[in-house]
Motif scaffolding. Sequence first.
Motif, short mmCIF file in Angstrom:
data_model
loop_
_atom_site.label_atom_id
_atom_site.label_comp_id
_atom_site.label_asym_id
_atom_site.label_seq_id
_atom_site.Cartn_x
_atom_site.Cartn_y
_atom_site.Cartn_z
N ALA A 1 -0.60 14.05 -18.60
CA ALA A 1 0.03 14.19 -17.29
C ALA A 1 1.45 13.63 -17.38
CB ALA A 1 -0.77 13.45 -16.22
N PHE A 2 2.42 14.41 -16.93
CA PHE A 2 3.82 14.05 -17.12
C PHE A 2 4.59 14.17 -15.80
CE2 PHE A 2 2.20 15.30 -21.18
CZ PHE A 2 2.82 14.45 -22.09
N THR A 3 5.43 13.20 -15.53
CA THR A 3 6.27 13.24 -14.35
C THR A 3 7.52 12.40 -14.60
OG1 THR A 3 6.39 12.75 -11.96
CG2 THR A 3 5.08 11.25 -13.31
N ALA A 4 8.56 12.68 -13.83
CA ALA A 4 9.79 11.89 -13.91
C ALA A 4 9.94 10.96 -12.72
CB ALA A 4 11.01 12.82 -14.00
N THR A 5 9.12 11.16 -11.68
CA THR A 5 9.27 10.36 -10.46
C THR A 5 7.89 10.03 -9.90
OG1 THR A 5 9.48 12.42 -9.20
CG2 THR A 5 11.51 11.27 -9.77
N ALA A 6 7.51 8.77 -9.97
CA ALA A 6 6.22 8.35 -9.40
C ALA A 6 6.24 6.85 -9.18
CB ALA A 6 5.06 8.74 -10.31
N THR A 7 5.77 6.43 -8.02
CA THR A 7 5.60 5.01 -7.74
C THR A 7 4.31 4.53 -8.41
OG1 THR A 7 4.36 5.46 -5.73
CG2 THR A 7 6.75 5.30 -5.52
N GLU A 8 4.10 3.20 -8.40
CA GLU A 8 2.86 2.66 -8.97
C GLU A 8 1.64 3.22 -8.25
OE1 GLU A 8 2.89 -1.59 -9.10
OE2 GLU A 8 3.82 -1.63 -11.09
N GLU A 9 1.76 3.38 -6.93
CA GLU A 9 0.67 3.92 -6.13
C GLU A 9 0.31 5.33 -6.60
OE1 GLU A 9 -0.21 3.86 -1.37
OE2 GLU A 9 1.74 4.63 -2.01
#
Length: 624
Positions: free
Chosen positions: A176-184
């Motif tokens: 799973a890949f993302t550039a923008t995510a908070t800890e939540e």
Amino acid sequence: MSSQETSQGLPAHLQSPLKAHWGFSDLRPHQVGPVLDLAQGNHVLALLPTGGGKSLCFQLPAVVRGGLCLVVTPLVALMEDQCAQLRQKGIRAEAWVGNNGDRVLDNVRFGNTQFLYLSPERLTHPLFEARCGFWDVTTIVVDEAHCISQWGHDFRPAFQNMTSLHDRFPDAVWGAFTATATEEVLRDIVSQMPQGVHSHVAPMRRPNLAFQVSRWGDRDAVLLHDAALQQGQGLVYVQSRHDSERWSQRLQAAGLAAASFHAGLPAKEKQRRQQRWMSGQLQVLACTSAFGMGIDAPHVRWVFHAGPPPNLESYIQEAGRAGRDGQPASCILYVEDRDFDVMQGRIERQFPEVKQIQAAYQWAANASHATYGEQPESPFPVTESQHLPALRLLSLAGHFDLRERSDASAECGTITWLGSPIHEVFSPSLHSIAQWIERQAPSQPMEVDLSRLAKHLNRSDALTQPSTSAQLRMDLEALDAMGWLDWKPVSERFELTWTMPRQATNTVSVDRSRLELMLRKLRDVQAFAKASQGCRSQHLERSFSDASHVPCGQCDMCTGDKKQWRQALKEDLARGAIQPQEWLLSKPPGHRQPLRALMATWYRSGFIEANQNWIRWSGKEAQG
């Protein structure tokens, strides 16, 4: 990539295909962990910075592992481009888009396909369910993984279908890949993946990006002034298609080679404008969030935002289009206080009350002639645009599939001249078409066929240059956006398909809990914009629990030295009266508001005197 950016000692079974297909000898340090884990069969969650090369992090290990890699992504418009790039590298890839399912899935089964790109909605398609049992799926990738989380800024419920893949392909490794995510959001993503996830979180800091926030003066006028001074190519992000058209005209009037870019443009026109911008024929695009995803443009020197984005995740993604070549780049957010009230109203309109939601549901039932318990199969057009916000929520809740029609040509429609236009400076081609419409339809709506109208205008020499129906439509949309006329295309942009049986209207409800989440995210943007001390980069990093860095030393707050400001203002006033607006415009955008506040303080204290045109020393000495 430079030697300073690469890692050392990559295993030969990875280094060989990396060199053969991608032409690289090694990986960047933040790519090594995800690549090694996936290649070894470990489930991976990776949060990588924009421009961090996340596609390579799953493509390389998937090639090494063999079998089929499923790439589930919301970016339907980019699937074919990504597959074309893989094919150029000698890798067999297919994209399931439009109505090509039979051909694509045949190739997957019989053609030794290595990558299949598809949207999350396809996971419940009958063709997928009928044929996936024949596939040797060894790798499953969730691209833009923040969309899987209900706490993400761009939640897409269809990603919940991913859980069905656990049972279908129990031996596949997940990435799973993302550039923008908070800890939540990261915790929520992990909860929906198989057990034993290895997490890799790369630092967000892009040390070549200098962030500023401009809150002084007329937002639009100041942005135009600053854009005209920029060197190199840039982007101006706006919030709507109409804004995109309006800003492209303003930028052109300011002397820049500019064009609009948004999801409403025909596919070929979007591709043409993107190519013109990439090749340097256009200096700037006035674009919505439709521009940027998956586009490899290392040369962007500046990214401006005309008004606040709805959340910091979007801001980081969009601002992160700048400086991907590692060279210095500028990211400036232009805001006025009222912008946040406007954005809040826009968000709230996306979440209608229950009464409006039920009215939209009843309209859909009437329009499709659906009786209780029935689920009509045929899609039908959305002819009442006031129901769109409610229909979007109903679609998210699973009642409908709402999508933009690919065949919505908008060739016919009605034009109504509005009489008292907003005064704008724009291109000669727009001016000539506006003059012609004012003469032909001064008060009553005029029905037109754009293809015939373009031919008529070309024959009559009413235009400064020949036009096509596509160009004419874009001109009408631009004039509509600027308030000169009302353009109503006959063909409808959206269509609905029932995805569950119709129920009694008074029992229909949707989850409106995301309203508070989106408003909270907007307040985070407001706090970032109004911050008066600290560091912009650190502020962004704290929002994503990445606070391990020292101040950046180059944002407007890091470079804002009040003692130096006072000294500079003193020295310039000592030479004589100054015109305050010209003086402020000569300063960095993020410094103008505090400098204006310093002028006001000195004026109230009697150190300076002013009239409408200038300020000067009053003869009283300012301290500090």
